[in-house]
Scaffold this active site. Structure first.
Site, PDB file in Angstrom:
ATOM      1  N   ASP A   1       0.847  -1.181   0.000  1.00  0.00           N
ATOM      2  CA  ASP A   1       0.000   0.000   0.000  1.00  0.00           C
ATOM      3  C   ASP A   1       0.895   1.248   0.000  1.00  0.00           C
ATOM      4  OD1 ASP A   1      -3.115   0.646   0.459  1.00  0.00           O
ATOM      5  OD2 ASP A   1      -1.947   2.088   1.617  1.00  0.00           O
TER       6      ASP A   1
ATOM      7  N   TYR B   1      -3.156  10.911   0.823  1.00  0.00           N
ATOM      8  CA  TYR B   1      -3.609  10.777  -0.561  1.00  0.00           C
ATOM      9  C   TYR B   1      -3.518  12.115  -1.284  1.00  0.00           C
ATOM     10  CZ  TYR B   1      -5.334   6.112   0.533  1.00  0.00           C
ATOM     11  OH  TYR B   1      -5.399   4.790   0.887  1.00  0.00           O
TER      12      TYR B   1
ATOM     13  N   HIS C   1      -4.509  -7.802  -0.050  1.00  0.00           N
ATOM     14  CA  HIS C   1      -3.821  -6.538   0.146  1.00  0.00           C
ATOM     15  C   HIS C   1      -3.041  -6.467   1.450  1.00  0.00           C
ATOM     16  CE1 HIS C   1      -3.162  -2.312  -0.724  1.00  0.00           C
ATOM     17  NE2 HIS C   1      -3.623  -1.957   0.473  1.00  0.00           N
TER      18      HIS C   1
END
Length: 407
Positions: free
Chosen positions: A181, A314, A373
Site C-alpha cells: 500500500d 492521498y 492486500h
C-alpha cells in the site's frame, strides 16, 4: 530531541466513555434491496454495521486488545523533518539477540497500521539456516500513535525522510525495507532518496506500467511476444475491477480529504463502515473476526492525530511536485535498489511479471495462490518465505548489510 523511550498504549477512560456515547446515538440508514450475494456491491451492508456496532458497545473489550498490543516492544522517539519541525514517532522495535541480524523497516499503509507486523515478529527471529531480523515497524506520521502534521505539504518525500532518520537514529545506518500500500510508495522514495542506506526492498503491493521499448527493450519484446499466463490474466481483471468499482475512496481522499475526514473524526460508525469495506473487498476471503475488525478500527479512532489525519496522505502525494527529480509517476520506473516482489491474487493491483520488471533490479519474484492486500496479516508466511529467500546465505541479497553474515 529525546532518546527512544518505551511506549505503552493507554487510551484515556474519558475517550472510551465518549466512544460509547457516540455508538449509543448511532443512526443507520436503510439498505437497498438485493440478493444476499450482491449486498457488498453497494458498499458495507447495513446489517454488518449493525452487528459490529452492537459488539463494539457490548462485547468488544478495548482494554483486552490494548493489553495484547502492549505485549510487543514499543517505543517513541523524535525526529526532525525539514520544514516541519520535530515529530514524535511511535514504533514497534523487536531487537534480535543475534547481533548479525538484518535491520528491517516494515512500512504499513491505509487502512492498516503497525498492527500488521505483529504476525511476522515471531517468524523472523532466524535460526541456523534462516536469517534473523531486527524489526522496526513505525506508525507513520498522521497514523496510529505518531504525531499528526497540520502544515500543508507533508508528502511521500517527508514520510521517507522521517523513516530514514528513525532508522539511523536507532543505529541502523544500512537496512532493508518491506511494505505494501503506501509502504510501496514510501519504500520507492526511500530507495530513490537514500540508496546508500536502503540496501534492498521487498514489496507485496505491485504498481507498474507496461515496459517501453526505449527504456526496457528486452522486457518490452518479451511483453509483446509472450502471452499472459493465467495468473496475469486474472490479475489484470482484478486490477480492472478495482479501477472501476473500488477506486472511489481514493478519488475523494486525494481531492477532498477534509470532507470525508470530518465524518471519520466525528463518527466511529462512519469510520467503521469506511474501513471495513476495504478489509472485506481487498482480502482473499480472510475470515475476519469482529474483534480483529474493531481492533484495527479502534487504532484509528484512538490515534494521536485522529482518523482524519491519515487520509491526507492521498492528497499530499498526488499534489506534491517532483522531489529531487522524481515525481509520483517516476517512482513506477527504475529505482536502483535490489527488489523482491510477491504477486498475490486478491491484491488491488495485480500486474504481469514483465511490468514488474521495470521497477528496478528484480532479484526475487514469487507467485501465490492465495492472499490479498494485507499480506503480512492474511498470509504472513508468504512474506516470511520471501524475506528468507532473498537474504539467506546464497540468496540474491546476501549479505544484505555488511557484517550480517553470522546468523
Amino acid at each position: 530531541m529525546t532518546d527512544p523511550q518505551p511506549y505503552t498504549i493507554s487510551v484515556a477512560d474519558d475517550a472510551l466513555k465518549d466512544l460509547q456515547q457516540r455508538l449509543a446515538l448511532a443512526r443507520l440508514p436503510t439498505q437497498l434491496e438485493s440478493d444476499e450475494q450482491d449486498l457488498w456491491d453497494f458498499g458495507t451492508p447495513v446489517k454488518e454495521i449493525q452487528r459490529l456496532v452492537e459488539h463494539w458497545k457490548n462485547g468488544f473489550d478495548w482494554r483486552k486488545a490494548e493489553a495484547k498490543l502492549n505485549e510487543v516492544p514499543q517505543y517513541q522517539t523524535q525526529v526532525d523533518v525539514d520544514g516541519f519541525g520535530t515529530l514524535d514517532i511511535h514504533y514497534v522495535h523487536q531487537i534480535n539477540t543475534n547481533k548479525a541480524a538484518i535491520p528491517l523497516l516494515f512500512i504499513h499503509g491505509w487502512p492498516g497500521s503497525f498492527i500488521e507486523v505483529l504476525k511476522l515478529l515471531p517468524l523472523l527471529k532466524g535460526d541456523e539456516s534462516n536469517p534473523g531480523f531486527h524489526i522496526v515497524a513505525p506508525s507513520l506520521p498522521n497514523f496510529g500513535f505518531s504525531s499528526g502534521v497540520t502544515r500543508r505539504g507533508f508528502g511521500l518525500a517527508q514520510y521517507a525522510e522521517a523513516l530514514n532518520k528513525l532508522m539511523i537514529k536507532l543505529g541502523y545506518d544500512k537496512y532493508v525495507t518491506q511494505g505494501g500500500d503506501w509502504g510501496f510508495w514510501i519504500t520507492r522514495f526511500i530507495g530513490h532518496l537514500y540508496p546508500e542506506h536502503c540496501q534492498a526492498s521487498h514489496i507485496n503491493s505491485v504498481l507498474a506500467r507496461p515496459p517501453k521499448f526505449a527504456i526496457n527493450p528486452l522486457l518490452a519484446i518479451q511483453h509483446t511476444l509472450a502471452p499472459y499466463n493465467e495468473r496475469e490474466k486474472k490479475g489484470l481483471e482484478r486490477s480492472k475491477w478495482f479501477d472501476t468499482e473500488g477506486f472511489g475512496y481514493n478519488k475523494l481522499q486525494s481531492t477532498k480529504p477534509q470532507t470525508i475526514g470530518i465524518a471519520l473524526h466525528d463518527s466511529p460508525v462512519a469510520l467503521l463502515s469506511w474501513i471495513y469495506e476495504k478489509l472485506h473487498d481487498w482480502t482473499d476471503s480472510y475470515p475476519w473476526t469482529d474483534d480483529e475488525i474493531l481492533t484495527w478500527v479502534s487504532i484509528y479512532w484512538f490515534s494521536t492525530a485522529g482518523p482524519a489525519a491519515s487520509v491526507r496522505i492521498y492528497y499530499e502525494s498526488i499534489h506534491a511536485g517532483p522531489t529531487k527529480g522524481k515525481s509520483l509517476e517516476d517512482l513506477l520506473g527504475h529505482i536502483p535498489v535490489k527488489l523482491g516482489i510477491a504477486h498475490l491474487p486478491r491484491e488491488i493491483s495485480v500486474v504481469p511479471s514483465t511490468w514488474a520488471g521495470v521497477l528496478g533490479p528484480l532479484v526475487w519474484e514469487s507467485e501465490h495462490a492465495n492472499g490479498g492486500h494485507f499480506a503480512a496479516w492474511e498470509v504472513p508466511q508468504v512474506i516470511v518465505d520471501d524475506l528468507r529467500g532473498m537474504f539467506k546465505k546464497g540468496g540474491p541479497c546476501y549479505p544484505a548489510v555488511a557484517g550480517n553474515e553470522g546468523y
